[in-house]
Motif scaffolding. Structure first.
Motif, short mmCIF file in Angstrom:
data_model
loop_
_atom_site.label_atom_id
_atom_site.label_comp_id
_atom_site.label_asym_id
_atom_site.label_seq_id
_atom_site.Cartn_x
_atom_site.Cartn_y
_atom_site.Cartn_z
N PHE A 122 7.59 64.30 -101.89
CA PHE A 122 8.89 63.68 -102.19
C PHE A 122 9.13 62.42 -101.35
N VAL A 123 8.60 62.44 -100.11
CA VAL A 123 8.70 61.22 -99.29
C VAL A 123 8.00 60.08 -100.02
N VAL A 124 6.84 60.36 -100.56
CA VAL A 124 6.04 59.34 -101.26
C VAL A 124 6.70 58.95 -102.58
N LEU A 125 7.14 59.95 -103.33
CA LEU A 125 7.73 59.68 -104.66
C LEU A 125 8.95 58.78 -104.55
N ALA A 126 9.73 58.98 -103.47
CA ALA A 126 10.95 58.18 -103.29
C ALA A 126 10.64 56.69 -103.11
N GLN A 127 9.38 56.37 -102.88
CA GLN A 127 9.00 54.95 -102.71
C GLN A 127 8.65 54.26 -104.02
N THR A 128 8.76 54.99 -105.14
CA THR A 128 8.48 54.41 -106.45
C THR A 128 9.53 53.35 -106.79
N PRO A 129 9.12 52.14 -107.15
CA PRO A 129 10.12 51.12 -107.48
C PRO A 129 10.97 51.53 -108.69
N ALA A 130 12.25 51.22 -108.63
CA ALA A 130 13.14 51.52 -109.77
C ALA A 130 12.82 50.55 -110.92
N THR A 131 13.10 50.99 -112.15
CA THR A 131 12.95 50.11 -113.31
C THR A 131 14.35 49.97 -113.95
N LYS A 132 14.42 49.28 -115.10
CA LYS A 132 15.73 49.13 -115.75
C LYS A 132 16.30 50.49 -116.15
N ARG A 133 15.42 51.40 -116.61
CA ARG A 133 15.92 52.69 -117.12
C ARG A 133 15.94 53.80 -116.07
N GLY A 135 15.54 55.39 -111.88
CA GLY A 135 15.64 55.13 -110.44
C GLY A 135 15.16 56.35 -109.65
N THR A 136 15.35 56.26 -108.34
CA THR A 136 14.83 57.30 -107.43
C THR A 136 15.30 58.71 -107.82
N LYS A 137 16.57 58.80 -108.21
CA LYS A 137 17.12 60.12 -108.55
C LYS A 137 16.34 60.73 -109.74
N ASP A 138 16.02 59.89 -110.73
CA ASP A 138 15.28 60.38 -111.90
C ASP A 138 13.88 60.86 -111.50
N TYR A 139 13.22 60.07 -110.66
CA TYR A 139 11.87 60.45 -110.24
C TYR A 139 11.90 61.77 -109.46
N LEU A 140 12.86 61.85 -108.50
CA LEU A 140 12.90 63.04 -107.65
C LEU A 140 13.25 64.28 -108.46
N SER A 141 14.22 64.16 -109.38
CA SER A 141 14.57 65.39 -110.11
C SER A 141 13.47 65.80 -111.08
N GLU A 142 12.73 64.84 -111.60
CA GLU A 142 11.59 65.19 -112.48
C GLU A 142 10.60 66.09 -111.73
N LEU A 143 10.19 65.66 -110.54
CA LEU A 143 9.16 66.44 -109.83
C LEU A 143 9.73 67.72 -109.22
N ALA A 144 10.98 67.65 -108.75
CA ALA A 144 11.58 68.85 -108.15
C ALA A 144 11.70 69.97 -109.19
N ALA A 194 7.84 55.06 -114.34
CA ALA A 194 7.60 53.94 -113.42
C ALA A 194 7.28 52.66 -114.19
N ALA A 195 6.92 52.81 -115.47
CA ALA A 195 6.64 51.64 -116.31
C ALA A 195 7.78 51.40 -117.30
N ASN A 196 8.94 52.00 -117.01
CA ASN A 196 10.16 51.77 -117.81
C ASN A 196 10.01 52.20 -119.29
N ALA A 197 9.34 53.34 -119.52
CA ALA A 197 9.10 53.81 -120.89
C ALA A 197 10.40 54.08 -121.65
N THR A 198 10.36 53.88 -122.96
CA THR A 198 11.52 54.24 -123.79
C THR A 198 11.61 55.76 -123.86
N PRO A 199 12.81 56.32 -124.15
CA PRO A 199 12.92 57.77 -124.28
C PRO A 199 11.97 58.33 -125.34
N ALA A 200 11.72 57.59 -126.43
CA ALA A 200 10.82 58.09 -127.49
C ALA A 200 9.39 58.23 -126.96
#
Ligand code: GRG
Length: 293
Positions: A122-133, A135-144, A194-200
Motif C-alpha cells: 500500500f505504501v508503494v501503491l499510494a505513489q501511483t500518479p493520479a489520472t483524470k478519472r 486517484g489514490t483513494k481508488d487505487y487503494l480501495s481496489e487493492l484493499a 493508472a492509464a485513465n481507462a474508461t469504465p467500459a
C-alpha cells in the motif's frame, strides 16, 4: 517485440522498480528487510505485474505509468505466498525453487515478513500518479478489497476448511475466484486505472481477469499432478497429499485441459472492445495456457 523479449524487458523494469521501492537490506532492523528481499527476489514469474503493465498499454497508456501498482500487486502476492507456506497453513519447505521464508528466517520472522510485504504494497501503491478519472483513494480501495476477507483471505479460509473434504466444481470455482482470479483481475484493473481507462474498458478487463485467473488455476492444478518439484520450484503433488479437491480430481485431467482452453477463449473474447490494442494481453493468456511451470 516477441513475447519472450517483452516478458524479459517488463520483468527487468519491475525488478528495478521493486529494488527502488523496497527498503535497502541494511535498513534497520536489517533481518526483516533481508527477509523481504529474499522472498521478493526469488525468481517468481511476475505474471501479475506484467498483466498490470500490459493492461496500461492496452488502454493507451505507457507501461511506466503503472510501475507502482505493478510492484504493489507483486508485493501482495509475495505476502500471500509467505503466509501460505507457513506450518500453520500449507507447511511447505520450497517456494520459487528455494527454501521458504520460515525455513530460512524462522516462523516469527516469516509472519512479520508477510505482514511487512502486505503493508509495503500500500505504501508503494499510494505513489501511483493520479489520472483524470482515478486517484489514490481508488487505487487503494481496489487493492484493499482484493486482499480482504471477501477475496484473498476468504479464499484461503474456504481452502483451509475444504481440506480433506470432497468439493463440488462450484465450490472450487468460488475458492479460486477469491484466491487466484481476484488478484489477477485487480492487477489488470490497476494498470488500466493508472492509464485513465474508461469504465467500459475496466469492465472488459474485469471479465478477462476473472476468466484468465480461473484458467491459470486450472493449469496450476494440472501442473501439480503432471510436473516434478524441480520444474515447478515448489512441492509437486501437494494437493493430493492434503486431500485437496482440484480440477483434475473433480473433472479428470483431459476435461481439466478442455476447461482451461474454454476459459482462455472466454477471456480472449472479452477483449473485443480493445481490438488489436489488446493483442499483448491475448498473447499472455495463450502463454499461460501453454505454461509448463
Ligand atoms: C492470505 C495467506 C493468504 C493466502 C491467500 C493467494 C493465496 C491465498 C495463497 C497463495 C498460494 C496459492 C496456491 C495461491 C493460488 C494462486 C497461485 C497458483 C499462486 C502461485 O502463483 P505463481 O505461479 O507464482 O504466479 P510465482 O512464484 O511465479 O510468482
Amino acid at each position: 517485440m516477441n513475447l519472450d523479449t517483452y516478458l524479459a524487458f517488463m520483468i527487468r523494469e519491475v525488478d528495478r522498480s521493486l529494488d527502488g521501492f523496497l527498503p535497502k537490506e541494511k535498513t534497520r532492523p536489517s533481518t526483516i528487510h533481508a527477509a523481504m528481499r529474499y522472498c521478493v527476489f526469488a525468481g517468481g514469474k511476475r505474471l501479475r505485474p506484467v498483466f498490470c503493465l500490459a493492461a496500461a498499454e492496452a488502454c493507451g497508456g505507457d507501461f511506466s505509468q503503472a510501475l507502482a501498482p505493478a510492484c504493489a500487486v507483486e508485493l501482495m502476492h509475495t505476502y500471500s505466498l509467505v503466509h501460505d507456506d507457513l506450518p500453520a497453513m500449507d507447511d511447505d519447505d520450497l517456494r520459487r525453487g528455494r527454501p521458504t521464508c520460515h525455513k530460512v528466517y524462522g516462523e516469527g520472522m516469516a509472519v512479520l515478513c508477510g505482514d511487512a510485504l502486505l503493508t509495503e504494497a500500500f505504501v508503494v501503491l499510494a505513489q501511483t500518479p493520479a489520472t483524470k478519472r482515478y486517484g489514490t483513494k481508488d487505487y487503494l480501495s481496489e487493492l484493499a478489497e482484493t486482499g480482504s476477507s471477501r477475496k484473498l483471505i476468504g479464499g484461503q479460509v474456504m481452502d483451509l476448511e475444504g481440506e480433506g473434504k470432497k468439493q463440488t466444481k462450484r465450490e472450487l470455482v468460488r475458492i479460486h475466484e477469491a484466491k487466484t482470479a481476484a488478484l489477477l483481475t485487480s492487477s489488470l484493473r490497476l494498470g488500466a486505472m493508472a492509464a485513465n481507462a474508461t469504465p467500459a474498458k475496466l469492465e472488459a478487463l474485469t471479465a478477462f481477469g476473472q476468466a484468465v485467473g480461473l484458467a491459470f488455476q486450472v493449469i496450476d492444478d494440472i501442473l501439480d499432478v503432471t510436473q516434478s518439484t524441480e520444474v515447478l520450484g515448489k512441492t509437486a503433488g501437494k494437493d493430493e497429499a492434503v486431500e485437496k479437491s482440484t480440477y483434475p480430481s473433480i473433472l479428470g485431467l483431459e476435461a481439466s485441459r478442455k476447461e482451461a482452453a474454454k476459459l482462455t477463449k472466454t477471456a480472449m473474447d472479452s477483449l473485443a472492445p480493445f481490438g488489436k490494442k489488446a493483442d499483448r494481453l491475448r498473447e499472455l493468456a495463450g502463454h499461460l495456457l501453454d505454461r509448463k511451470y
